[in-house]
Design a protein around this motif. Structure first.
Motif, PDB file in Angstrom:
ATOM      1  N   VAL A 101      11.596   0.206 -28.943  1.00 20.14           N
ATOM      2  CA  VAL A 101      10.639  -0.875 -29.202  1.00 20.14           C
ATOM      3  C   VAL A 101      11.081  -1.689 -30.407  1.00 20.14           C
ATOM      4  O   VAL A 101      10.717  -2.844 -30.564  1.00 20.14           O
ATOM      5  N   GLY A 102      11.875  -1.101 -31.282  1.00 17.54           N
ATOM      6  CA  GLY A 102      12.453  -1.821 -32.406  1.00 17.54           C
ATOM      7  C   GLY A 102      13.868  -1.330 -32.619  1.00 17.54           C
ATOM      8  O   GLY A 102      14.299  -0.354 -32.010  1.00 17.54           O
ATOM      9  N   SER A 103      14.600  -2.032 -33.486  1.00 18.39           N
ATOM     10  CA  SER A 103      15.978  -1.602 -33.732  1.00 18.39           C
ATOM     11  C   SER A 103      16.035  -0.231 -34.380  1.00 18.39           C
ATOM     12  O   SER A 103      17.004   0.499 -34.224  1.00 18.39           O
ATOM     13  N   THR A 142      10.069   4.821 -28.936  1.00 17.12           N
ATOM     14  CA  THR A 142       8.769   5.331 -28.527  1.00 17.12           C
ATOM     15  C   THR A 142       8.856   5.658 -27.044  1.00 17.12           C
ATOM     16  O   THR A 142       9.946   5.717 -26.470  1.00 17.12           O
ATOM     17  N   LEU A 143       7.722   5.895 -26.437  1.00 14.99           N
ATOM     18  CA  LEU A 143       7.656   6.058 -24.990  1.00 14.99           C
ATOM     19  C   LEU A 143       6.795   4.939 -24.436  1.00 14.99           C
ATOM     20  O   LEU A 143       5.739   4.626 -24.992  1.00 14.99           O
ATOM     21  N   SER A 144       7.234   4.336 -23.354  1.00  9.55           N
ATOM     22  CA  SER A 144       6.422   3.312 -22.724  1.00  9.55           C
ATOM     23  C   SER A 144       6.803   3.220 -21.257  1.00  9.55           C
ATOM     24  O   SER A 144       7.828   3.764 -20.831  1.00  9.55           O
ATOM     25  N   LYS A 180      14.968  -2.467 -22.987  1.00 14.77           N
ATOM     26  CA  LYS A 180      14.343  -1.552 -23.942  1.00 14.77           C
ATOM     27  C   LYS A 180      14.489  -0.084 -23.541  1.00 14.77           C
ATOM     28  O   LYS A 180      14.600   0.780 -24.391  1.00 14.77           O
ATOM     29  N   GLU A 197       4.237   9.120 -28.233  1.00 12.33           N
ATOM     30  CA  GLU A 197       5.303   8.859 -29.198  1.00 12.33           C
ATOM     31  C   GLU A 197       6.321   9.991 -29.105  1.00 12.33           C
ATOM     32  O   GLU A 197       6.240  10.845 -28.220  1.00 12.33           O
ATOM     33  N   LEU A 198       7.277   9.998 -30.010  1.00 12.38           N
ATOM     34  CA  LEU A 198       8.351  10.983 -29.981  1.00 12.38           C
ATOM     35  C   LEU A 198       8.290  11.867 -31.213  1.00 12.38           C
ATOM     36  O   LEU A 198       7.876  11.425 -32.292  1.00 12.38           O
ATOM     37  N   SER A 202      11.959   4.383 -25.091  1.00  9.30           N
ATOM     38  CA  SER A 202      11.985   2.931 -25.230  1.00  9.30           C
ATOM     39  C   SER A 202      12.338   2.528 -26.651  1.00  9.30           C
ATOM     40  O   SER A 202      11.746   3.025 -27.612  1.00  9.30           O
ATOM     41  N   ARG A 251      19.463  -2.116 -25.821  1.00  5.08           N
ATOM     42  CA  ARG A 251      18.812  -3.268 -26.432  1.00  5.08           C
ATOM     43  C   ARG A 251      19.316  -3.519 -27.851  1.00  5.08           C
ATOM     44  O   ARG A 251      19.601  -4.640 -28.243  1.00  5.08           O
ATOM     45  N   PHE A 309      13.336   2.060 -34.274  1.00  4.60           N
ATOM     46  CA  PHE A 309      12.242   2.917 -33.848  1.00  4.60           C
ATOM     47  C   PHE A 309      12.210   3.013 -32.339  1.00  4.60           C
ATOM     48  O   PHE A 309      12.349   2.019 -31.635  1.00  4.60           O
TER      49      PHE A 309
END
Lengths: 267, 504
Positions: free
Chosen positions: B480-482, B486-488, B496, B436-437, B478, B309, B484
């Motif tokens: 979720v941002g450029s 996370t897990l989703s 993502k 989260e990670l 995942s 992404r 950052f």
């Protein structure tokens, strides 16, 4: 090619252009005038000098007009404002820039942890509030942005303040009709920035960077019912500077069920 | 831009990685099917392999009909197994159907029923009725069987999806290919693909088995390869051949796990690391230019983990040190051209850097800059739990990850679980209780530190923790941002949760 700190403003004129025009305006005869001393050439040169002089004066004129000359910013005219269709927060209180000169992780952390004014991590300023720092008086300005981002270059330039090597504080109040859990603050900034929600540091992005939507994203957090304070410190090196911010819901979609306020706006 | 990256990913992983655990000796394995959470495959001679997780296999129960190269398919509430046998001198053979409602011998539904012959060859015609392969057409629910071997044609017949027998015994078979065996049909994106094995079998490490394919928009063919050659004239684009320490892949079977994850099973005629035995393998199935591509399970190594992404890579959230140390241009310091910190008038003026090749800043150091030594650059890293983030890849130590198989930690279809640690350290990537990670100080083997890494059909990878305490559903790494991660929950429609795992 590296990023040069001489970005155009909305008129297409750069800081370098202005500097060059000033050097041409120092009274020394141009080599061109020595060779081609005709009436027509004099008119052309005179016209060019007038234009350059006008452009050189622009920042001063803008400063006199204040934020009214910032093309993307307006003063709030309502008590609260909904986020944009894409969830961006468009109302902020911005403090006039403070000199700062580093973008690395540790340096930025040190910069933002330094005390510039009392209660800087808890105060919710009002439009027109003043703080004293380093023998200067800095003013908080309430602004609405017409765009998804808050153009700090426009902000500082309109006030006749420096745009490079600066730190700018921003604060906004997010009013939630009910508690919302599992959301994330998602920001982009040019350049480094650190962000707090209700006093908790939730994002830090460092280094020279452009504003990218949802660049820095917080871990999941809960917005409480009522006012929530979002605070940021953006540090710019050279050139343009801006930020954007929104909340993402549990499905990473823009959160929009809230309003934003910036306290009472001075008349 | 996915195609070059896919090619690179395939080339980078050109050698087989891990052999499956346990007893995986089998010849001519059927398509792998699931029943009551277990995986099953059946081979020549009544062999059966069972696995609880798809990674570690053991001997299963021999079905009542032993024979050659069975294939099995689950339709409605029945498992149809088609088993061939010679009924005289080759090519005289027939294919028999048996069925059961369960493959689990502990189930009251485990009971095989005989259902008779569904195809045969008389020993004279140009066909050898062995090696059945099944397709339940996802488009219309019609059931098809191909069969045949090296005595003429690969043939197609339609079956009754309710009872498993021939839909109309009077319908003559359709010839699809010639002089190959172990054929099977698969469907994808409006195409039918006929995969069949060329080369010789049953010669151990001297076996020339290799899997080839053609495709057609119509199930009755013609099936053409990438050069336009009809498989009826010997055409066939290579899908999988020998490589590394394994020889002679054959008997393709597709396993569609959904969400963009597909695998295939096959046997190798000889696994040199297992004494030349014929063994089962399970590998990723990719798609490129509307052709299936044989992927490889992830090999152990040091990698950068790059978000599809955002193009940024996963890193420990520490301040990086430039590789080779910080270098500043002459007249350096703020205002002298450092990106973003030059004041007006600073920058690349004469003497600020010099032309490339002429010395100066842009001329480099004149020598090789070694890779970063993590021991040297990590002295300021936190010794406790550390956050993760993403950043542009700069060859720095906090951006390189060792991916290592974890023994005795179970696995998943085709692969063991992995630990993912900062290269040169024991700091593992882990899932937190709130999804989260975090990077922990040391690896302990806990489930939240174990990772399932599946290659998706586009060649990218999905990275999932074995356990994330807060979630009842599987989560995936995942972007979720450029900056950052996370897990989703995995979303196959999004980039993502797609990652490139690249050799740095």
């Amino acid at each position: 090619m590296e990023k040069q700190p001489t970005r155009s403003n909305e008129t297409g004129v750069t800081e370098r252009d202005c500097a060059e025009s000033q050097s041409q305006h120092d009274g020394k005869p141009s080599p061109l005038r020595l060779v081609f001393d005709t009436a027509a050439l004099r008119k052309i040169i005179l016209s060019a000098l007038l234009v350059l002089a006008y452009l050189t004066m622009q920042p001063i004129a803008n400063a006199a007009e204040g934020l009214a000359s910032a093309p993307t910013l307006t003063r709030p005219t309502s008590a609260s404002k909904s986020p944009s269709a894409d969830g961006f927060i468009q109302r902020w209180l911005i403090l006039e820039p403070i000199r700062a000169n580093s973008l690395t992780d540790r340096a930025v952390q040190a910069l933002v942890k330094k005390e510039y004014f009392p209660n800087q991590f808890t105060v919710v300023p009002k439009d027109g509030d003043k703080v004293a720092f380093d023998s200067a008086e800095l003013i908080w300005h309430a602004v609405d942005t017409k765009e998804y981002n808050v153009n700090l270059y426009h902000f500082a330039r309109a006030l006749g303040k420096p745009t490079s090597n600066v730190l700018l504080w921003g604060v906004t109040i997010v009013n939630c009709p009910e508690e919302i859990s599992g959301v994330r603050l998602a920001i982009g900034s040019n350049a480094a920035s650190v962000w707090w929600v209700n006093g908790q540091e939730v994002i830090g992005i460092y280094g020279d960077r452009q504003t990218v939507i949802d660049d820095g994203v917080s871990k999941r957090l809960t917005l409480k019912k009522g006012p929530n304070i979002v605070r940021c410190a953006v540090i710019n090196g050279g050139g343009a500077t801006d930020f954007c911010a929104r909340f993402l819901d549990a499905n990473d979609k823009p959160l929009k069920g809230f309003t934003v306020s910036a306290g009472e706006v001075a008349k | 831009m996915k195609a070059p990256a896919l090619t690179a990913a395939i080339l980078a992983l050109a050698l087989p990685s891990f052999a499956l655990e346990g007893d995986v000796r089998i010849h001519d394995p059927s398509t792998i099917v699931q029943c009551n959470g277990k995986y099953y495959t059946y081979g020549t001679g009544g062999s059966c392999l069972v696995s609880d997780d798809g990674w570690t296999w053991r001997r299963g129960t021999t079905p009542p009909r032993r024979g050659m190269a069975p294939d099995i398919i689950h339709v409605n509430d029945r498992y149809f197994m088609y088993v061939a046998r010679n009924v005289g001198a080759q090519p005289r053979a027939d294919i028999n159907l048996i069925w059961s409602k369960s493959l689990d011998t502990n189930s009251p539904d485990y009971k095989w029923e005989e259902a008779g012959v569904v195809a045969s060859s008389d020993g004279i015609e140009d066909c050898n009725a062995i090696d059945p392969g099944l397709l339940l057409d996802p488009k219309d629910g019609r059931l098809w069987m191909v069969y045949g071997s090296y005595f003429g044609y690969i043939r197609l017949v339609e079956l009754d999806p309710k009872a498993g027998g021939r839909k109309d015994p009077n319908d003559p078979p359709v010839n699809l290919a010639i002089n190959c065996e172990a054929s099977i049909l698969i469907a994808h994106d409006g195409w039918y693909y006929l995969l069949a094995t060329h080369g010789s079998c049953c010669r151990g490490a001297d076996s020339g088995y290799n899997i080839r394919m053609g495709r057609s928009k119509i199930i009755t063919g013609p099936f053409l390869d990438h050069e336009g050659i009809d498989m009826m004239q010997g055409g066939g684009k290579l899908f999988a051949g020998s490589g590394g320490r394994v020889v002679g892949p054959g008997h393709f079977g597709r396993i569609n796990l959904g969400d963009g994850v597909e695998k295939f099973s096959c046997h190798y005629e000889a696994d040199l690391d297992r004494g030349g035995a014929s063994v089962l393998d399970i590998r990723p199935l990719l798609w490129k230019d509307s052709w299936p591509v044989a992927g490889e399970n992830l090999r152990e190594g040091t990698y950068q983990i790059e978000s599809v992404r955002t193009g940024t890579v996963l890193e420990l959230a520490v301040e990086g040190v430039p590789v080779g140390g910080r270098r500043e241009r002459r007249g350096g310091g703020p205002g002298a051209g450092g990106p973003g910190f030059g004041g007006p008038g600073g920058g690349a003026g004469p003497g600020a850097g010099g032309p490339p090749g002429g010395g100066g800043f842009f001329g480099g150091t004149g020598g090789v800059i070694p890779s970063q030594d993590v021991a040297q650059v990590s002295t300021n890293w936190p010794t406790v739990n550390s956050d993760l983030r993403m950043a542009n890849y700069l060859c720095q130590a906090q951006q390189k990850w060792s991916i290592t198989a974890v023994t005795n930690a179970d696995g998943y279809l085709g692969s063991p679980y992995f630990k993912i640690t900062i290269a040169g350290t024991d700091r593992p990537l882990a899932a937190t209780a709130d999804g989260e990670l975090v990077a922990l100080p040391a690896f302990t083997g806990a489930p939240e530190q174990l990772w399932r890494i599946d290659q998706l059909t586009d060649g990218t990878w999905r990275i999932m923790p074995k356990s994330a305490a807060s979630s009842k559903e599987p989560l995936a790494l995942s972007a979720v941002g450029s900056s950052f991660a996370t897990l989703s929950k995995f979303d196959p429609r999004s980039d993502k949760q797609r990652w490139w795992i690249k050799t740095p």
